[in-house]
Design a protein around this motif. Structure first.
Motif, PDB file in Angstrom:
ATOM      1  N   THR A 176       0.825  -1.201   0.000  1.00 64.04           N
ATOM      2  CA  THR A 176       0.000   0.000   0.000  1.00 64.04           C
ATOM      3  C   THR A 176       0.858   1.249   0.000  1.00 64.04           C
ATOM      4  OG1 THR A 176      -1.765  -1.166   1.177  1.00 64.04           O
ATOM      5  CG2 THR A 176      -1.798   1.238   1.273  1.00 64.04           C
ATOM      6  N   LEU A 177       1.932   1.245   0.785  1.00 70.41           N
ATOM      7  CA  LEU A 177       2.812   2.410   0.830  1.00 70.41           C
ATOM      8  C   LEU A 177       3.326   2.750  -0.567  1.00 70.41           C
ATOM      9  CD1 LEU A 177       4.344   4.295   3.024  1.00 70.41           C
ATOM     10  CD2 LEU A 177       6.321   2.967   2.294  1.00 70.41           C
ATOM     11  N   LYS A 178       3.752   1.744  -1.308  1.00 71.62           N
ATOM     12  CA  LYS A 178       4.255   2.015  -2.661  1.00 71.62           C
ATOM     13  C   LYS A 178       3.179   2.652  -3.531  1.00 71.62           C
ATOM     14  CE  LYS A 178       5.671  -0.119  -6.982  1.00 71.62           C
ATOM     15  NZ  LYS A 178       6.410   1.085  -7.408  1.00 71.62           N
ATOM     16  N   VAL A 179       1.987   2.089  -3.507  1.00 69.73           N
ATOM     17  CA  VAL A 179       0.899   2.621  -4.343  1.00 69.73           C
ATOM     18  C   VAL A 179       0.575   4.060  -3.953  1.00 69.73           C
ATOM     19  CG1 VAL A 179      -1.543   2.363  -4.935  1.00 69.73           C
ATOM     20  CG2 VAL A 179      -0.077   0.344  -4.816  1.00 69.73           C
ATOM     21  N   VAL A 180       0.507   4.312  -2.654  1.00 66.66           N
ATOM     22  CA  VAL A 180       0.172   5.660  -2.185  1.00 66.66           C
ATOM     23  C   VAL A 180       1.253   6.652  -2.600  1.00 66.66           C
ATOM     24  CG1 VAL A 180      -0.118   7.092  -0.125  1.00 66.66           C
ATOM     25  CG2 VAL A 180      -1.258   4.868  -0.268  1.00 66.66           C
ATOM     26  N   VAL A 181       2.512   6.332  -2.340  1.00 68.40           N
ATOM     27  CA  VAL A 181       3.598   7.256  -2.678  1.00 68.40           C
ATOM     28  C   VAL A 181       3.647   7.503  -4.179  1.00 68.40           C
ATOM     29  CG1 VAL A 181       6.103   7.533  -2.699  1.00 68.40           C
ATOM     30  CG2 VAL A 181       4.963   6.746  -0.616  1.00 68.40           C
ATOM     31  N   ASP A 182       3.545   6.448  -4.963  1.00 68.55           N
ATOM     32  CA  ASP A 182       3.631   6.605  -6.419  1.00 68.55           C
ATOM     33  C   ASP A 182       2.481   7.433  -6.981  1.00 68.55           C
ATOM     34  OD1 ASP A 182       5.969   5.196  -6.506  1.00 68.55           O
ATOM     35  OD2 ASP A 182       5.093   3.336  -7.290  1.00 68.55           O
ATOM     36  N   SER A 183       1.345   7.464  -6.286  1.00 71.23           N
ATOM     37  CA  SER A 183       0.193   8.218  -6.796  1.00 71.23           C
ATOM     38  C   SER A 183       0.451   9.717  -6.828  1.00 71.23           C
ATOM     39  CB  SER A 183      -1.047   7.913  -5.945  1.00 71.23           C
ATOM     40  OG  SER A 183      -0.989   8.545  -4.669  1.00 71.23           O
ATOM     41  N   PHE A 184       1.484  10.178  -6.113  1.00 71.73           N
ATOM     42  CA  PHE A 184       1.777  11.613  -6.059  1.00 71.73           C
ATOM     43  C   PHE A 184       2.957  12.018  -6.958  1.00 71.73           C
ATOM     44  CE2 PHE A 184      -0.116  10.564  -1.882  1.00 71.73           C
ATOM     45  CZ  PHE A 184      -1.260  11.353  -1.982  1.00 71.73           C
ATOM     46  N   ARG A 185       3.503  11.078  -7.718  1.00 70.40           N
ATOM     47  CA  ARG A 185       4.687  11.404  -8.516  1.00 70.40           C
ATOM     48  C   ARG A 185       4.380  12.337  -9.679  1.00 70.40           C
ATOM     49  NH1 ARG A 185       9.008   8.961  -6.750  1.00 70.40           N
ATOM     50  NH2 ARG A 185       8.715   7.111  -5.438  1.00 70.40           N
ATOM     51  N   ASP A 186       3.206  12.204 -10.271  1.00 72.06           N
ATOM     52  CA  ASP A 186       2.916  12.939 -11.500  1.00 72.06           C
ATOM     53  C   ASP A 186       1.911  14.063 -11.324  1.00 72.06           C
ATOM     54  OD1 ASP A 186       4.622  11.217 -12.914  1.00 72.06           O
ATOM     55  OD2 ASP A 186       3.010   9.755 -13.204  1.00 72.06           O
ATOM     56  N   ILE A 187       1.418  14.303 -10.104  1.00 64.70           N
ATOM     57  CA  ILE A 187       0.358  15.305  -9.958  1.00 64.70           C
ATOM     58  C   ILE A 187       0.830  16.580  -9.279  1.00 64.70           C
ATOM     59  CG2 ILE A 187      -1.439  13.529  -9.932  1.00 64.70           C
ATOM     60  CD1 ILE A 187      -1.682  13.864  -6.943  1.00 64.70           C
ATOM     61  N   TYR A 188       2.027  16.572  -8.702  1.00 64.33           N
ATOM     62  CA  TYR A 188       2.564  17.774  -8.073  1.00 64.33           C
ATOM     63  C   TYR A 188       3.783  18.247  -8.858  1.00 64.33           C
ATOM     64  CZ  TYR A 188      -0.107  16.238  -3.927  1.00 64.33           C
ATOM     65  OH  TYR A 188      -1.082  15.832  -3.059  1.00 64.33           O
ATOM     66  N   PRO A 189       3.771  19.464  -9.371  1.00 67.95           N
ATOM     67  CA  PRO A 189       4.947  19.953 -10.108  1.00 67.95           C
ATOM     68  C   PRO A 189       6.254  19.865  -9.324  1.00 67.95           C
ATOM     69  CG  PRO A 189       3.068  21.373 -10.523  1.00 67.95           C
ATOM     70  CD  PRO A 189       2.632  20.387  -9.475  1.00 67.95           C
ATOM     71  N   ILE A 190       6.217  20.042  -8.006  1.00 63.66           N
ATOM     72  CA  ILE A 190       7.466  19.997  -7.246  1.00 63.66           C
ATOM     73  C   ILE A 190       8.048  18.591  -7.207  1.00 63.66           C
ATOM     74  CG2 ILE A 190       6.922  22.000  -5.809  1.00 63.66           C
ATOM     75  CD1 ILE A 190       6.266  20.072  -3.522  1.00 63.66           C
ATOM     76  N   ASN A 191       7.247  17.582  -7.598  1.00 59.75           N
ATOM     77  CA  ASN A 191       7.751  16.211  -7.666  1.00 59.75           C
ATOM     78  C   ASN A 191       8.207  15.814  -9.070  1.00 59.75           C
ATOM     79  OD1 ASN A 191       7.280  15.738  -4.947  1.00 59.75           O
ATOM     80  ND2 ASN A 191       5.280  14.779  -5.278  1.00 59.75           N
ATOM     81  N   ASN A 192       8.078  16.728 -10.026  1.00 57.36           N
ATOM     82  CA  ASN A 192       8.433  16.389 -11.400  1.00 57.36           C
ATOM     83  C   ASN A 192       9.886  15.916 -11.493  1.00 57.36           C
ATOM     84  OD1 ASN A 192       5.908  17.050 -12.290  1.00 57.36           O
ATOM     85  ND2 ASN A 192       6.482  18.999 -13.222  1.00 57.36           N
ATOM     86  N   GLY A 193      10.074  14.852 -12.227  1.00 54.77           N
ATOM     87  CA  GLY A 193      11.423  14.350 -12.461  1.00 54.77           C
ATOM     88  C   GLY A 193      11.952  13.433 -11.394  1.00 54.77           C
ATOM     89  N   ILE A 194      11.206  13.236 -10.311  1.00 52.38           N
ATOM     90  CA  ILE A 194      11.669  12.322  -9.260  1.00 52.38           C
ATOM     91  C   ILE A 194      11.289  10.900  -9.663  1.00 52.38           C
ATOM     92  CG2 ILE A 194      11.489  11.680  -6.829  1.00 52.38           C
ATOM     93  CD1 ILE A 194      10.807  14.579  -6.183  1.00 52.38           C
ATOM     94  N   PRO A 195      12.248  10.035  -9.857  1.00 55.52           N
ATOM     95  CA  PRO A 195      11.933   8.690 -10.358  1.00 55.52           C
ATOM     96  C   PRO A 195      11.314   7.799  -9.293  1.00 55.52           C
ATOM     97  CG  PRO A 195      14.279   8.882  -9.914  1.00 55.52           C
ATOM     98  CD  PRO A 195      13.701  10.245  -9.698  1.00 55.52           C
ATOM     99  N   VAL A 196      10.738   6.707  -9.747  1.00 58.95           N
ATOM    100  CA  VAL A 196      10.174   5.702  -8.846  1.00 58.95           C
ATOM    101  C   VAL A 196      11.273   5.196  -7.913  1.00 58.95           C
ATOM    102  CG1 VAL A 196       9.171   3.394  -8.733  1.00 58.95           C
ATOM    103  CG2 VAL A 196       8.372   5.023 -10.452  1.00 58.95           C
ATOM    104  N   GLY A 197      10.908   5.040  -6.660  1.00 59.29           N
ATOM    105  CA  GLY A 197      11.869   4.563  -5.670  1.00 59.29           C
ATOM    106  C   GLY A 197      12.618   5.666  -4.966  1.00 59.29           C
ATOM    107  N   LYS A 198      12.327   6.911  -5.317  1.00 58.77           N
ATOM    108  CA  LYS A 198      12.968   8.044  -4.663  1.00 58.77           C
ATOM    109  C   LYS A 198      11.922   8.840  -3.885  1.00 58.77           C
ATOM    110  CE  LYS A 198      16.981   7.061  -6.345  1.00 58.77           C
ATOM    111  NZ  LYS A 198      18.043   6.512  -5.453  1.00 58.77           N
ATOM    112  N   PRO A 199      12.301   9.409  -2.733  1.00 59.67           N
ATOM    113  CA  PRO A 199      11.345  10.128  -1.884  1.00 59.67           C
ATOM    114  C   PRO A 199      10.816  11.394  -2.557  1.00 59.67           C
ATOM    115  CG  PRO A 199      13.312   9.515  -0.668  1.00 59.67           C
ATOM    116  CD  PRO A 199      13.622   9.286  -2.110  1.00 59.67           C
TER     117      PRO A 199
END
Length: 614
Positions: free
Chosen positions: A312-335
Motif C-alpha cells: 500500500t505504501l508504494k501505491v500511495v507514494v507513487d500516486s503523487f509522482r505525476d500530480i505535483y509539479p514539485i515532484n516532477n522528475g523524481i523517479p520511482v523509488g525516490k522520496p
C-alpha cells in the motif's frame, strides 16, 4: 504503554558501512541529523504554543485545550478537534514518559478539559443516554459547541482520546497512583470505550472529514483502544464490557479493506457520498498509530512491516509522482512530497507536512520490526516495494547481510522523506498544514499542531523510541465476522471526579429525522423545533443551531438526516430550514409533529420532503 529506547535504529553493521561511505553521504546524513535535532525542539515548542492556559499563540483558549492552529481565517482552524488533540497528547505522553516531566501539567490540564467536553451537548447529541455527543469532531476553544455544518459523526476521536489517557495512566500506575487512574481518569476513558464498543460498526466521517463510511484509520484505532482498555481494566481490577468487541473489530479490519485488483489497502468502505480510488494516506497513518514493536509482521491489524501495508505504501507514494509539479522528475523509488489522496482538491490539492512525515515514520517502524525479528520475508505482495529501494530484491526469506543491506536501503528511503520536509521547511522551523505543489512554499493553516506532533513522533521512531501497547495480548478474531456491537445506552456517566458537571438523566427516546431536500453547493439543511435540543422554536432564525447530516446523499436521493434523543413521551413540533450559500435561511412551509416514544419505547423515524413557498 511500554517504550523501548535504543540507539540502534538500523543494524550496527549498516551504521559502520554508512560511516565509512563517501564524504558527501556522511555530510548529508549529518545535515539531516542536525535538522531533526533542532526541528524537534521547535516542534515541541510549537505544540506548547498552541495549548490553552499559557500557549503564546492561542490567547483566550481554555487550559488544556489543544488548538489546531492559531490561524483564524483562510482557513479558520482556531478550534479544538478531538482527534488532533488526542494524537498530540499521545505524543506528549510519550515525551513525558521518556523523561520530560515539564509536560505533566499540560497533560493534566488536557484531562480536565476532556472531562468537561464529554458533557457538552452538541449537534451530534448528548453524553446521556447513548453517548452520541462523543462523536462530535470539534468545539470552540472555550469548550462550547460548534453549530456549523460539518462531517458528523467522527468516530476516531473517542478511541484516540482513550488511547492517550490510557498511555498516561500506565505511567501513573508505575508511580503507584492507581487511585487517581481508577477514580479520576478511568471514567473519562470508559465513556469513550463505551462509545467505541457501541458504534464501531456504524459508519462515520473519515479523518479528513469528507467521506462517510467505514474508515481504515478509524477501525484500526478503535481496535487498539479496546485492547488497551481491556488490559488497563484488568490492571486496576475493573471490568471493560465494551472491550469484548475487539475481536470483531479486528475481524472486520482484516477482512474488508484489501483491494486485490489494485494491490493496496483501501481507505474507506461502505461509502455512498463520494467516488474515489481509495488510495490514501489514511492507511499509512492508521498503520503507524496501530504500530506495536512487539507485534509480528503477519499481525491481523496491518503493522508497518506487513506485506499488505508495504504494498500500500508504494501505491500511495507513487500516486503523487505525476500530480505535483514539485515532484516532477523524481523517479520511482525516490522520496517525494506526499499529499492526502490523489483526488484531493482542498486548497487546490497539495502535499502535506504530516503525510510526508507519516511515510518516514512508517518506514522507520517497519525497519525496527524487521530488525527485532532478525528476519525479512519478501513475497509476491510486497516485492514491488522492495524492488524500488533494493533493485536486486527477489522473493524469499533473508537474514544477516542481505537483511542488513535491505534495511539500510529502507532507512535511507525514510530519511529521504524527512529531507523533503527539510527542503520545504522555512528557516524559522514553522510547519504549516500544506506545501504548495507548485512553489514549495508553506500553505493553508500556519503552525499546525498536528504537523508539529507528526514531526516529533517521526523523530521518536528514528531515535529508536518504540511503543508496545499490547497487541500480542489481544484476542484473535473469530473465523467468521459478525455485525455485533455493545449496547451502552444508559451507561454513560460524567467524570465528575475530573471536574465534569452532572448531566440531565431524564428518560429520553431516539428519533431519526430524515428529509428529502435537493441542495446546491454551499447550501445546507438544519432542523429546528420547540424543544431546547432543537433550538426551542420553529420559524425563528435565532433557533437554527442543529445542522443535519448529508452523508446519505446520492445522485438520485438527496436525503439529509440526524439521530437525536428527545424527552420521552413528549410530542415535538419541528421544521426544516435551508441555509443558503449567503448564510440566509429559507424555512420549510410545513411544520410537523413527531410523537416521541415513551420511556423505553422504540426508535421513531420521520420521512419528510422539504417544501418552499406559501
Amino acid at each position: 504503554m511500554k517504550v523501548n529506547s535504543t540507539t540502534l535504529v538500523i543494524p550496527l553493521a549498516v551504521l559502520t558501512a554508512l560511516a565509512a561511505g563517501p564524504p558527501i553521504l556522511a555530510q548529508r546524513q549529518s545535515s539531516l541529523d542536525d535538522f531533526i535535532s533542532s526541528e524537534r525542539d521547535i516542534a515541541l515548542q510549537g505544540v506548547r504554543n498552541n495549548i490553552g492556559g499559557g500557549g503564546s499563540l492561542v490567547p483566550g483558549a481554555d487550559p488544556g485545550i489543544v488548538v489546531a492552529s492559531p490561524s483564524r481565517e483562510n482557513p479558520d482552524y482556531f478550534f479544538t478537534w478531538t482527534r488532533d488533540s488526542a494524537l498530540t497528547l499521545i505524543m506528549l505522553v510519550d515525551e513525558y514518559t521518556n523523561g520530560d516531566g515539564s509536560l505533566q501539567n499540560l497533560i493534566e490540564d488536557y484531562i480536565d478539559s476532556q472531562a468537561i467536553l464529554q458533557t457538552v451537548t452538541n449537534p451530534s447529541g448528548t453524553l446521556y443516554p447513548a453517548g452520541l455527543g462523543l462523536g462530535e469532531p470539534k468545539f470552540y476553544t472555550n469548550k462550547t459547541r460548534f453549530d456549523g455544518t460539518w462531517g458528523r459523526p467522527q468516530r476516531d476521536g473517542p478511541a484516540l482520546r482513550a488511547i492517550a489517557l490510557m498511555e498516561y495512566s500506565d505511567s501513573l500506575l508505575e508511580s503507584g497512583e492507581e487511585d487517581r487512574v481508577k477514580n479520576v481518569i478511568w471514567p473519562i476513558i470508559y465513556n469513550d470505550l463505551l462509545y467505541v464498543g457501541q458504534y464501531w460498526n456504524q459508519t462515520g466521517y473519515d479523518l479528513w472529514e469528507e467521506v462517510q463510511g467505514s474508515s481504515f484509520f478509524t477501525i484500526i484505532t478503535q481496535h487498539r483502544a479496546l485492547v488497551q482498555g481491556s488490559i488497563l481494566a484488568k490492571e486496576i481490577a475493573l471490568d471493560c464490557a465494551p472491550c469484548g468487541q475487539a475481536p470483531e473489530v479486528l475481524c472486520f479490519l482484516s477482512s474488508n479493506f484489501w483491494n486485490a485488483t489494485g494491490g493496496y489497502l483501501t481507505a474507506d468502505i461502505n461509502v455512498s457520498n463520494v467516488n474515489r480510488s481509495g488510495i490514501n494516506t489514511d492507511q499509512i497513518l492508521g498503520s503507524i498509530h496501530g504500530f506495536d514493536i512487539e507485534a509480528a509482521c503477519n499481525a491481523r491489524n496491518f503493522q508497518p512491516c506487513n506485506s499488505y501495508s508495504l504494498a500500500t505504501l508504494k501505491v500511495v507514494v507513487d500516486s503523487f509522482r505525476d500530480i505535483y509539479p514539485i515532484n516532477n522528475g523524481i523517479p520511482v523509488g525516490k522520496p517525494l512530497a506526499v499529499g492526502r489522496y490523489p483526488e484531493d482538491t482542498y486548497f487546490g490539492g497539495n502535499p502535506w507536512y504530516l503525510t510526508t512525515l507519516a511515510v518516514a515514520e512508517f518506514l522507520y517502524d517497519a525497519v525496527a520490526q524487521f530488525e527485532k525479528a532478525n528476519l525479512l520475508t519478501i513475497d509476491d505482495i510486497n516485492l514491488e516495494f522492495f524492488k524500488d529501494i533494493y533493485p536486486n530484491a527477489t522473493t524469499g526469506t533473508y537474514r544477516d547481510n542481505t537483511l542488513d543491506n535491505v534495511l539500510a536501503s529502507m532507512t535511507t528511503y525514510a530519511d529521504g522523506f524527512v529531507s523533503v520536509v527539510q527542503q520545504y521547511t522555512p528557516p524559522n522551523g514553522s510547519l504549516s498544514e500544506q506545501i504548495s505543489k507548485t512553489t514549495g512554499e508553506p500553505l493553508s493553516a500556519y503552525d499546525l499542531t498536528w504537523s508539529y506532533a507528526s514531526f516529533i513522533t517521526m523523530a521518536q521512531r528514528r531515535d529508536g523510541e518504540y511503543v508496545s501497547w499490547g497487541y500480542n495480548e489481544a484476542e484473535q478474531p473469530p473465523a467468521t465476522c459478525s455485525a455485533t456491537s455493545y449496547n451502552a445506552t444508559g451507561q454513560y456517566t460524567p467524570a465528575t471526579a475530573a471536574g465534569a458537571p452532572e448531566v440531565d438523566k431524564s428518560c429520553a427516546s431516539q428519533v431519526e429525522f430524515s428529509v428529502i431536500a435537493p441542495t446546491t453547493f454551499g447550501q445546507n439543511v438544519y432542523l429546528v423545533g420547540n424543544t431546547s435540543l432543537l433550538g426551542g422554536a420553529v420559524n425563528d432564525p435565532s433557533a437554527v443551531i442543529l445542522p443535519m447530516n448529508p452523508g446519505r446523499i446520492t445522485p438520485s436521493r438527496p436525503e439529509w438526516f440526524i439521530d437525536i434523543y428527545l424527552p420521552a413521551g413528549v410530542p415535538v413540533e419541528y421544521q426544516y430550514v435551508l441555509q443558503q450559500s449567503d448564510g440566509s435561511f429559507t424555512f420549510d412551509r410545513t411544520t410537523y409533529v413527531v410523537d416521541v416514544s415513551p420511556c423505553g419505547g422504540p426508535l421513531v423515524r420521520t420521512q419528510d420532503t422539504f417544501e418552499t413557498g406559501s
